[in-house]
Design a protein around this motif. Structure first.
Motif, short mmCIF file in Angstrom:
data_model
loop_
_atom_site.label_atom_id
_atom_site.label_comp_id
_atom_site.label_asym_id
_atom_site.label_seq_id
_atom_site.Cartn_x
_atom_site.Cartn_y
_atom_site.Cartn_z
N ASP A 97 -1.38 -0.29 -0.17
CA ASP A 97 -2.52 -1.11 -0.59
C ASP A 97 -2.17 -1.85 -1.87
O ASP A 97 -1.18 -1.56 -2.54
CB ASP A 97 -3.78 -0.25 -0.79
CG ASP A 97 -3.57 0.90 -1.76
OD1 ASP A 97 -3.34 0.63 -2.96
OD2 ASP A 97 -3.63 2.06 -1.32
N GLY A 98 -3.02 -2.81 -2.22
CA GLY A 98 -2.76 -3.66 -3.37
C GLY A 98 -2.77 -2.92 -4.69
O GLY A 98 -2.02 -3.27 -5.61
N GLU A 99 -3.62 -1.91 -4.82
CA GLU A 99 -3.67 -1.14 -6.07
C GLU A 99 -2.35 -0.43 -6.31
O GLU A 99 -1.80 -0.47 -7.43
CB GLU A 99 -4.81 -0.12 -6.03
CG GLU A 99 -4.93 0.69 -7.33
CD GLU A 99 -5.91 1.84 -7.23
OE1 GLU A 99 -6.37 2.31 -8.29
OE2 GLU A 99 -6.17 2.30 -6.10
N ALA A 101 0.55 -1.24 -5.02
CA ALA A 101 1.58 -2.26 -5.22
C ALA A 101 1.59 -2.73 -6.67
O ALA A 101 2.65 -2.82 -7.31
CB ALA A 101 1.34 -3.44 -4.29
N ALA A 102 0.42 -3.02 -7.22
CA ALA A 102 0.33 -3.51 -8.59
C ALA A 102 0.85 -2.48 -9.58
O ALA A 102 1.60 -2.81 -10.52
CB ALA A 102 -1.11 -3.88 -8.92
N GLU A 153 1.43 -8.36 4.03
CA GLU A 153 0.60 -8.30 2.83
C GLU A 153 1.41 -8.35 1.54
O GLU A 153 0.87 -8.71 0.48
CB GLU A 153 -0.24 -7.01 2.81
CG GLU A 153 -1.07 -6.78 4.04
CD GLU A 153 -0.39 -5.83 5.01
OE1 GLU A 153 -1.01 -4.82 5.38
OE2 GLU A 153 0.76 -6.11 5.39
N TYR A 154 2.67 -7.99 1.60
CA TYR A 154 3.45 -7.82 0.36
C TYR A 154 3.55 -9.11 -0.45
O TYR A 154 3.54 -9.07 -1.68
CB TYR A 154 4.85 -7.31 0.68
CG TYR A 154 4.93 -5.89 1.20
CD1 TYR A 154 3.79 -5.10 1.34
CD2 TYR A 154 6.15 -5.32 1.54
CE1 TYR A 154 3.87 -3.80 1.81
CE2 TYR A 154 6.24 -4.02 2.01
CZ TYR A 154 5.10 -3.27 2.15
OH TYR A 154 5.18 -1.98 2.61
N ALA A 156 1.45 -11.58 -0.98
CA ALA A 156 0.28 -11.82 -1.83
C ALA A 156 0.23 -10.83 -2.98
O ALA A 156 -0.16 -11.19 -4.11
CB ALA A 156 -1.00 -11.73 -0.99
N TRP A 157 0.61 -9.58 -2.74
CA TRP A 157 0.59 -8.57 -3.81
C TRP A 157 1.61 -8.91 -4.89
O TRP A 157 1.34 -8.73 -6.08
CB TRP A 157 0.86 -7.19 -3.22
CG TRP A 157 -0.20 -6.72 -2.27
CD1 TRP A 157 -1.46 -7.22 -2.13
CD2 TRP A 157 -0.09 -5.65 -1.33
NE1 TRP A 157 -2.15 -6.53 -1.16
CE2 TRP A 157 -1.34 -5.56 -0.65
CE3 TRP A 157 0.92 -4.76 -0.98
CZ2 TRP A 157 -1.58 -4.61 0.34
CZ3 TRP A 157 0.67 -3.80 0.01
CH2 TRP A 157 -0.57 -3.73 0.66
N ALA A 160 0.38 -11.93 -6.82
CA ALA A 160 -0.73 -11.54 -7.68
C ALA A 160 -0.25 -10.90 -8.98
O ALA A 160 -0.96 -10.92 -10.00
CB ALA A 160 -1.67 -10.59 -6.94
#
Length: 381
Positions: A97-99, A101-102, A153-154, A156-157, A160
């Motif tokens: 998920d994006g969290e 990843a960040a 999805e990677y 965009a992460w 971001a």
């Protein structure tokens, strides 16, 4: 709310979790090919991979409620510093998920800053010679051997997190049963009539010496390319050891040219069977029966797909007509063997830097088209 933590990999259990997480990240993805776990562990092991002779790395795992939800590596290569000062890299990037990843990217960046780096490139796992770039086009087709696959999805992460494009790396697919167009065929025929040019197969009986010749040409041919890092003698020996089991002698060719002082190696092309199609059903394991299956499949060339991962022409010839002549002769002579002897019909070239005009001439081959695009991102830290 569940707490997310990112911690450095410490110990064998963490390292196994780091490697095994790929099976979680790509569960249900029909285009993902499970890598051989032993190969991934060897790549990350300083006792086995000579990259660690000039590089250092830290692995990280993200966990939520005790379950692994992401991974990343951060690395500094001293040979990269000679061409791109204060530039670190990260790779092996996967997250659910994006969290996660960040948080992983932040951990990698913090580690790189602690190493004195002011710029980050990624994903690169571990070096430009391994699996560089993030797949951004071509998700439906399984990657060939030595190329990566990622979740859509990677991108965009990563963007971001403040990253922008550094370079795109392309692979080209083509139906190799199609004959060369007349213009290219005339160039090949002229080369065949030139007594100063000869094309030969690699000699597996003296494979170490042949590998050294090929990689010497590679270091010379690619030395002006973006992202280039020279292979050290230890890495050349290591690469030769890894490649030898999958090398088919008449699919690896060297072009020699008589410059007036005798024939000398001038160019090469390595073509390998698509091992990915041979290991897809092994689920990353060579034991108990994987080794036997893989060796039998390689020996029988049990695939209709081949990849050209490496090709090079010495810089001394790159601005002359000989460069194109060598390249297209190597391609055509290999194509004839693939089709006529092994029944292979699908070929892939790459990766190729998008701004490498010489190698982009591959696009002129009949039926060729871009099938995968990989992006290396950059950010000022």
């Amino acid at each position: 709310m569940s707490e997310l933590t990112v911690q450095p990999v410490a110990g064998k259990a963490d390292r196994r979790a780091f490697v095994d997480f790929a099976w979680t990240a790509y569960a249900g993805d029909p285009a993902w090919i499970p890598p051989l776990k032993s190969e991934v562990h060897a790549l990350l092991d300083p006792r086995e991979n000579p990259w660690f002779g000039h590089g250092r790395a830290q692995l990280f795992l993200a966990r939520r409620d005790g379950a692994v939800v992401g991974r990343i590596s951060a690395q500094v290569d001293e040979l990269v510093q000679e061409r791109m000062p204060a530039t670190g890299q990260w790779g092996f990037f996967d997250a659910l998920d994006g969290e996660a990843a960040a948080a992983l990217i932040v951990a990698a960046e913090d580690w790189l800053r602690g190493q004195g780096m002011a710029r980050a490139l990624g994903p690169i796992s571990l070096s430009i010679w391994d699996e560089p770039g993030l797949l951004i086009e071509g998700f439906d087709e399984p990657p060939m051997v030595m190329m990566g696959h990622h979740r859509p999805e990677y991108r965009a992460w990563i963007e971001a997190a403040g990253y922008a494009k550094a370079r795109d790396l392309l692979t080209f697919a083509l139906d190799i049963r199609i004959d060369m167009v007349p213009l290219i065929d005339r160039l090949i025929q002229a080369g065949a009539r030139n007594p100063r040019i000869r094309i030969r197969d690699v000699d597996k009986a003296r494979f170490d010496a042949e590998a050294a010749i090929i990689l010497d040409i590679l270091n010379d041919a690619w030395s002006d390319n973006w992202g280039f890092v020279p292979l050290t003698p230890a890495e050349i020996a290591y690469a030769g050891k890894k490649l030898k089991p999958i090398i088919i002698a008449d699919l690896v060719k060297i072009a020699e040219y008589d410059d007036g002082a005798g024939f000398k190696p001038a160019a090469f092309m390595i073509t390998i069977p698509d091992v990915n199609s041979m290991i897809a059903d092994l689920d990353g394991r060579l034991l108990p029966f994987g080794w036997a299956k893989l060796l039998w499949r390689i020996r029988k060339v049990a695939t209709t797909r081949v990849r050209v991962p490496l090709m090079g022409v010495r810089k001394a010839y790159q601005s002359s007509r000989l460069a194109s002549q060598f390249a297209f002769m190597l391609i055509e002579y290999t194509r004839r063997v693939c089709v006529g002897k092994y029944g292979i019909h699908h070929g892939e070239f790459g990766w190729v830097l998008e701004d490498n005009q010489g190698m982009m001439s591959i696009a002129e081959l009949p039926g060729a088209g871009i099938n995968h695009r990989y992006r290396v991102f950059e950010k000022t830290l």
